[in-house]
Design a protein around this motif. Structure first.
Motif, PDB file in Angstrom:
ATOM      1  N   SER A  70      -0.377 -10.117  -6.666  1.00 26.35           N
ATOM      2  CA  SER A  70      -1.551 -10.202  -5.798  1.00 26.35           C
ATOM      3  C   SER A  70      -1.305  -9.638  -4.402  1.00 26.35           C
ATOM      4  O   SER A  70      -2.233  -9.187  -3.742  1.00 26.35           O
ATOM      5  N   ASN A  71      -0.082  -9.690  -3.930  1.00 25.07           N
ATOM      6  CA  ASN A  71       0.281  -9.044  -2.661  1.00 25.07           C
ATOM      7  C   ASN A  71       1.801  -8.937  -2.552  1.00 25.07           C
ATOM      8  O   ASN A  71       2.524  -9.410  -3.438  1.00 25.07           O
ATOM      9  N   GLY A  72       2.251  -8.319  -1.500  1.00 31.22           N
ATOM     10  CA  GLY A  72       3.687  -8.108  -1.325  1.00 31.22           C
ATOM     11  C   GLY A  72       4.437  -9.413  -1.078  1.00 31.22           C
ATOM     12  O   GLY A  72       5.578  -9.585  -1.514  1.00 31.22           O
ATOM     13  N   THR A  73       3.792 -10.329  -0.372  1.00 27.40           N
ATOM     14  CA  THR A  73       4.431 -11.609  -0.078  1.00 27.40           C
ATOM     15  C   THR A  73       4.691 -12.394  -1.362  1.00 27.40           C
ATOM     16  O   THR A  73       5.772 -12.962  -1.542  1.00 27.40           O
ATOM     17  N   SER A  74       3.706 -12.420  -2.254  1.00 24.26           N
ATOM     18  CA  SER A  74       3.901 -13.147  -3.520  1.00 24.26           C
ATOM     19  C   SER A  74       4.979 -12.463  -4.360  1.00 24.26           C
ATOM     20  O   SER A  74       5.758 -13.133  -5.047  1.00 24.26           O
ATOM     21  N   THR A  97      11.546  -8.095  11.477  1.00 27.14           N
ATOM     22  CA  THR A  97      10.793  -7.810  10.249  1.00 27.14           C
ATOM     23  C   THR A  97       9.414  -8.419  10.371  1.00 27.14           C
ATOM     24  O   THR A  97       9.130  -9.185  11.297  1.00 27.14           O
ATOM     25  N   PHE A  98       8.560  -8.077   9.418  1.00 27.26           N
ATOM     26  CA  PHE A  98       7.244  -8.703   9.331  1.00 27.26           C
ATOM     27  C   PHE A  98       7.429 -10.127   8.809  1.00 27.26           C
ATOM     28  O   PHE A  98       8.329 -10.393   8.009  1.00 27.26           O
ATOM     29  N   ILE A  99       6.576 -11.021   9.235  1.00 26.28           N
ATOM     30  CA  ILE A  99       6.703 -12.451   8.940  1.00 26.28           C
ATOM     31  C   ILE A  99       6.839 -12.775   7.443  1.00 26.28           C
ATOM     32  O   ILE A  99       7.483 -13.766   7.062  1.00 26.28           O
ATOM     33  N   ALA A 100       6.263 -11.934   6.589  1.00 24.95           N
ATOM     34  CA  ALA A 100       6.278 -12.201   5.144  1.00 24.95           C
ATOM     35  C   ALA A 100       7.701 -12.372   4.613  1.00 24.95           C
ATOM     36  O   ALA A 100       7.944 -13.184   3.717  1.00 24.95           O
ATOM     37  N   THR A 101       8.639 -11.609   5.165  1.00 25.48           N
ATOM     38  CA  THR A 101      10.027 -11.677   4.701  1.00 25.48           C
ATOM     39  C   THR A 101      10.572 -13.095   4.870  1.00 25.48           C
ATOM     40  O   THR A 101      11.134 -13.674   3.931  1.00 25.48           O
ATOM     41  N   PRO A 159      17.398  -7.200   2.770  1.00 26.85           N
ATOM     42  CA  PRO A 159      17.244  -6.134   3.759  1.00 26.85           C
ATOM     43  C   PRO A 159      15.831  -5.573   3.683  1.00 26.85           C
ATOM     44  O   PRO A 159      15.188  -5.643   2.631  1.00 26.85           O
ATOM     45  N   MET A 160      15.352  -5.043   4.803  1.00 22.33           N
ATOM     46  CA  MET A 160      13.990  -4.489   4.838  1.00 22.33           C
ATOM     47  C   MET A 160      14.064  -3.064   5.382  1.00 22.33           C
ATOM     48  O   MET A 160      14.848  -2.789   6.291  1.00 22.33           O
ATOM     49  N   HIS A 161      13.263  -2.176   4.816  1.00 23.72           N
ATOM     50  CA  HIS A 161      13.277  -0.770   5.237  1.00 23.72           C
ATOM     51  C   HIS A 161      12.158  -0.540   6.247  1.00 23.72           C
ATOM     52  O   HIS A 161      11.037  -0.163   5.887  1.00 23.72           O
ATOM     53  N   GLU A 185      15.421  -6.405  -2.255  1.00 27.12           N
ATOM     54  CA  GLU A 185      14.986  -5.453  -1.219  1.00 27.12           C
ATOM     55  C   GLU A 185      13.518  -5.625  -0.877  1.00 27.12           C
ATOM     56  O   GLU A 185      12.655  -5.523  -1.756  1.00 27.12           O
ATOM     57  N   ASP A 186      13.265  -5.854   0.399  1.00 21.68           N
ATOM     58  CA  ASP A 186      11.888  -5.840   0.874  1.00 21.68           C
ATOM     59  C   ASP A 186      11.542  -4.384   1.205  1.00 21.68           C
ATOM     60  O   ASP A 186      11.787  -3.903   2.314  1.00 21.68           O
ATOM     61  N   ALA A 187      10.993  -3.705   0.185  1.00 20.73           N
ATOM     62  CA  ALA A 187      10.629  -2.289   0.338  1.00 20.73           C
ATOM     63  C   ALA A 187       9.117  -2.156   0.543  1.00 20.73           C
ATOM     64  O   ALA A 187       8.526  -1.124   0.244  1.00 20.73           O
ATOM     65  N   ALA A 188       8.510  -3.226   1.081  1.00 22.28           N
ATOM     66  CA  ALA A 188       7.053  -3.263   1.269  1.00 22.28           C
ATOM     67  C   ALA A 188       6.541  -2.044   2.019  1.00 22.28           C
ATOM     68  O   ALA A 188       5.441  -1.560   1.757  1.00 22.28           O
ATOM     69  N   GLU A 189       7.359  -1.553   2.964  1.00 21.03           N
ATOM     70  CA  GLU A 189       6.895  -0.473   3.833  1.00 21.03           C
ATOM     71  C   GLU A 189       7.406   0.892   3.393  1.00 21.03           C
ATOM     72  O   GLU A 189       7.127   1.893   4.047  1.00 21.03           O
ATOM     73  N   SER A 190       8.174   0.940   2.313  1.00 20.68           N
ATOM     74  CA  SER A 190       8.932   2.171   2.062  1.00 20.68           C
ATOM     75  C   SER A 190       8.662   2.830   0.710  1.00 20.68           C
ATOM     76  O   SER A 190       9.550   3.463   0.155  1.00 20.68           O
ATOM     77  N   PHE A 209       7.240  -4.134  -3.338  1.00 21.55           N
ATOM     78  CA  PHE A 209       6.381  -3.232  -2.558  1.00 21.55           C
ATOM     79  C   PHE A 209       5.073  -3.942  -2.216  1.00 21.55           C
ATOM     80  O   PHE A 209       4.702  -4.912  -2.886  1.00 21.55           O
ATOM     81  N   SER A 210       4.411  -3.438  -1.181  1.00 21.09           N
ATOM     82  CA  SER A 210       3.110  -3.990  -0.786  1.00 21.09           C
ATOM     83  C   SER A 210       2.063  -2.884  -0.796  1.00 21.09           C
ATOM     84  O   SER A 210       2.359  -1.738  -0.433  1.00 21.09           O
ATOM     85  N   PHE A 211       0.857  -3.251  -1.198  1.00 20.48           N
ATOM     86  CA  PHE A 211      -0.272  -2.307  -1.168  1.00 20.48           C
ATOM     87  C   PHE A 211      -1.405  -2.871  -0.341  1.00 20.48           C
ATOM     88  O   PHE A 211      -2.580  -2.755  -0.675  1.00 20.48           O
ATOM     89  N   ASN A 214      -3.066  -1.510   5.084  1.00 19.74           N
ATOM     90  CA  ASN A 214      -2.448  -0.648   6.097  1.00 19.74           C
ATOM     91  C   ASN A 214      -1.188   0.056   5.604  1.00 19.74           C
ATOM     92  O   ASN A 214      -0.522   0.739   6.358  1.00 19.74           O
ATOM     93  N   LYS A 215      -0.847  -0.095   4.326  1.00 16.03           N
ATOM     94  CA  LYS A 215       0.398   0.516   3.844  1.00 16.03           C
ATOM     95  C   LYS A 215       0.151   1.973   3.397  1.00 16.03           C
ATOM     96  O   LYS A 215      -0.960   2.479   3.509  1.00 16.03           O
ATOM     97  N   VAL A 216       1.181   2.632   2.885  1.00 14.78           N
ATOM     98  CA  VAL A 216       1.075   4.056   2.537  1.00 14.78           C
ATOM     99  C   VAL A 216      -0.026   4.291   1.506  1.00 14.78           C
ATOM    100  O   VAL A 216      -0.807   5.230   1.609  1.00 14.78           O
TER     101      VAL A 216
HETATM  102  C1  LIG Z   1       3.443  -5.630   4.358  1.00 14.30           C
HETATM  103  C2  LIG Z   1       4.737  -6.305   4.237  1.00 14.30           C
HETATM  104  C3  LIG Z   1       4.985  -7.313   3.274  1.00 14.30           C
HETATM  105  C4  LIG Z   1       3.974  -7.802   2.297  1.00 14.30           C
HETATM  106  O1  LIG Z   1       2.753  -7.998   2.835  1.00 14.30           O
HETATM  107  P1  LIG Z   1       1.442  -8.355   1.991  1.00 14.30           P
HETATM  108  O2  LIG Z   1       0.395  -8.264   3.045  1.00 14.30           O
HETATM  109  O3  LIG Z   1       1.645  -9.723   1.452  1.00 14.30           O
HETATM  110  O4  LIG Z   1       1.251  -7.354   0.888  1.00 14.30           O
HETATM  111  C5  LIG Z   1       6.257  -7.841   3.206  1.00 14.30           C
HETATM  112  N1  LIG Z   1       7.234  -7.436   4.007  1.00 14.30           N
HETATM  113  C6  LIG Z   1       7.051  -6.474   4.939  1.00 14.30           C
HETATM  114  C7  LIG Z   1       8.190  -6.044   5.779  1.00 14.30           C
HETATM  115  C8  LIG Z   1       5.793  -5.894   5.110  1.00 14.30           C
HETATM  116  O5  LIG Z   1       5.620  -4.953   6.036  1.00 14.30           O
END
Ligand SMILES: *Cc1c(COP(=O)(O)O)cnc(C)c1O
Length: 380
Positions: A70-74, A97-101, A159-161, A185-190, A209-211, A214-216
Motif C-alpha cells: 500500500s505504500n513504502g512505509t508498509s 532520513t525521511f521519518i518513515a525509516t 541504509p537509505m539512498h 535497504e530503504d531504496a524508496a527514493e532510488s 521502494f515507494s511510489f 512525489n517519487k520518481v
Molecule cells: C518516501 C519514502 C518512504 C516511504 O514513503 P511512503 O510515503 O510510505 O511510500 C520511505 N523512506 C524514505 C527514505 C522515503 O523517502
C-alpha cells in the motif's frame, strides 16, 4: 546571488508561476489502464495490474521477487518484520532520513541506533558503522551481534539512498555480514539508481521502494518489497494479504496479518508509469546536468552523484555555506514562488526518537544545517 537562482529555475520551467518541488507526470497509458481496471471490476488488491506491476519492478531492478504494498512505509515495516526485527532487537539506521525509516522500526517495537552518514553520499557511512560495531558490540555464542550498552541483539541495518544517490552499499553489506546483521535497504527514493551497475535495493536481503506522489514514478500511494529469497517473498505476500489461507471457499487466517496490499487501480497507474520510467530518469539526469553547469562557479555547491553511483537525481540539492545562509536562501526562494525545503531534521532530534542511542553524528549535523532541495520535476 539568490535572485540568479530564481531566474535560472524560472527559465528552466518557463514560468513565473509557483514551481513545486517535484510534480508527477502522466504522459502515457495511465488513464487507459486505470479505466481498464475499473471496467474489469477488479479495483482492489487482486487483479492483473498488481501482478504485472510486480513483474515489471522485479525485472527493472533485477530481483527475483517483488511484492506490491500500500505504500513504502508498509513495505519497510514488513521487510523488517520478516528478517526478525522485534521488541527484543535493535536496528541500525542513519539519522538523516525521511521519518518513515525510523517509524517502521518503531512499528516493530524495536529501537533504532543512529550511525552517521558520509558527506559525499548522504547515506549511512560504512566506516562509521564498522567503528561503532567494533567498539560497542560483541558476538555471542549464537553468533548474534550484541549491543554492549543494552544487551540486545542488533538484528538489522537500514541504509537509505538519499535523494536517489547510492550509499556505499557494497561496503555496508560487507560490514554487516561480518557481524551477522541483516541489511534491509530503504531504496524508496532510488528507483533507477545503480551502485557499480547493480540496482539499489538488491544488495540487502530485502529492499523497498515507494511510489508516493512525489517519487520518481507514482501509483498515488504504493510501495514494493523486493528480494531474492523465495520463502521471504512468500511470507511477505501472505502477511500483507491479512494472512489469509488460500482456499476456494473456506475463510481462514493463520496469523495476525496486515491489509497492506496495493490495489489494482493503483497498480494500473504504476504499470503505465513504468513505461515512462526510462524517459523520466534520462530527463532527471539531464536536469541535474543543467544545474551542475549553473552552479559550477557559484557559492552554492550542487550535490553530484557520488563515486560508483549512477543516480536517478530524484531530488536535486545544494549545500549552502552555513545555516544562516541556508535560511536566507530558503526564505528568498519560497517568497519568490520557488518551492525549496531544508533536508530533514535529524531523527534523533525528534521527540519520539530523542532517547535513541547515537554514535558521533558530525556529518549528519553538518549536512542538516546546509542542505536544501531545489526544483526537481522532470522537464519533458
Ligand atoms: C518516501 C519514502 C518512504 C516511504 O514513503 P511512503 O510515503 O510510505 O511510500 C520511505 N523512506 C524514505 C527514505 C522515503 O523517502
Amino acid at each position: 546571488m539568490y535572485k540568479s537562482v530564481v531566474d535560472f529555475i524560472q527559465e528552466l520551467y518557463k514560468t513565473k508561476d509557483f514551481i513545486p518541488l517535484h510534480e508527477p507526470k502522466f504522459i502515457g497509458n495511465e488513464k487507459k489502464y486505470v479505466n481498464e481496471a475499473i471496467d474489469s471490476t477488479f479495483v482492489s488488491s487482486i487483479g492483473k495490474y498488481v501482478t504485472e506491476f510486480e513483474k515489471k519492478i522485479a525485472e527493472f531492478v533485477g530481483a527475483k521477487y517483488a511484492i506490491a504494498t500500500s505504500n513504502g512505509t508498509s513495505a519497510l515495516h514488513i521487510g523488517l518484520k520478516l528478517v526478525g526485527v522485534d521488541e527484543n532487537s535493535e536496528v541500525i539506521t542513519q539519522p538523516l532520513t525521511f521519518i518513515a525509516t525510523a517509524n517502521a522500526i518503531a512499528y516493530c517495537n524495536s529501537k533504532p541506533i543512529f550511525i552517521d552518514v558520509d558527506k559525499d553520499t548522504l547515506g549511512l557511512s560504512a566506516k562509521k558503522l564498522e567503528e561503532f560495531l567494533e567498539a560497542s558490540t560483541y558476538m555471542n555464542d549464537a553468533g548474534e551481534c550484541i549491543n554492549t550498552q543494552t544487551n540486545k541483539v542488533i538484528k538489522a541495518c537500514v541504509p537509505m539512498h538519499t535523494f536517489g544517490h547510492a550509499s556505499k552499499i557494497e561496503e555496508i553489506v560487507t560490514v554487516c555480514d561480518k557481524y551477522n546483521i541483516t541489511v534491509v535497504e530503504d531504496a524508496a527514493e532510488s528507483l533507477g539508481t545503480y551502485y557499480k551497475g547493480q540496482h539499489t535495493g538488491t544488495f540487502g536481503k530485502v529492499g523497498i521502494f515507494s511510489f508516493n506522489g512525489n517519487k520518481v514514478i507514482t501509483t498515488g500511494g504504493g510501495g514494493m518489497i523486493v528480494t531474492n529469497d523465495e520463502a521471504l517473498a512468500k511470507r511477505a505476500k501472505h502477511i500483507t494479504t491479512t494472512a489469509k489461507v488460500p482456499h476456494d471457499y473456506e475463510y481462514i487466517h493463520d496469523e495476525v496479518g496486515y491489509n497492506y496490499r496495493l490495489t489494482n487501480l493503483a497498480a494500473a497507474l504504476g504499470v503505465a508509469q513504468m513505461e515512462s520510467l526510462p524517459l523520466f530518469i534520462e530527463k532527471q539526469r539531464a536536469l541535474a546536468t543543467r544545474y551542475q553547469e549553473f552552479f559550477k562557479d557559484s557559492e552554492l555547491e550542487f550535490i553530484n552523484e557520488p563515486k560508483h553511483s549512477t543516480s536517478n537525481y530524484w531530488l536535486n540539492a545544494v549545500i549552502l555555506k552555513d545555516r544562516e545562509r541556508r535560511d536566507a536562501f530558503l526564505k528568498y526562494t519560497n517568497d519568490n514562488g520557488i518551492m525549496t525545503r531544508s533536508i530533514w531534521r535529524l531523527m534523533n532530534k525528534l521527540e519520539m526518537f530523542k532517547d535513541a542511542q547515537c554514535a558521533n553524528l558530525s556529518n549528519a549535523e553538518w549536512l542538516e544545517d546546509r542542505v536544501v532541495n531545489i526544483s526537481s520535476t522532470v522537464i519533458l
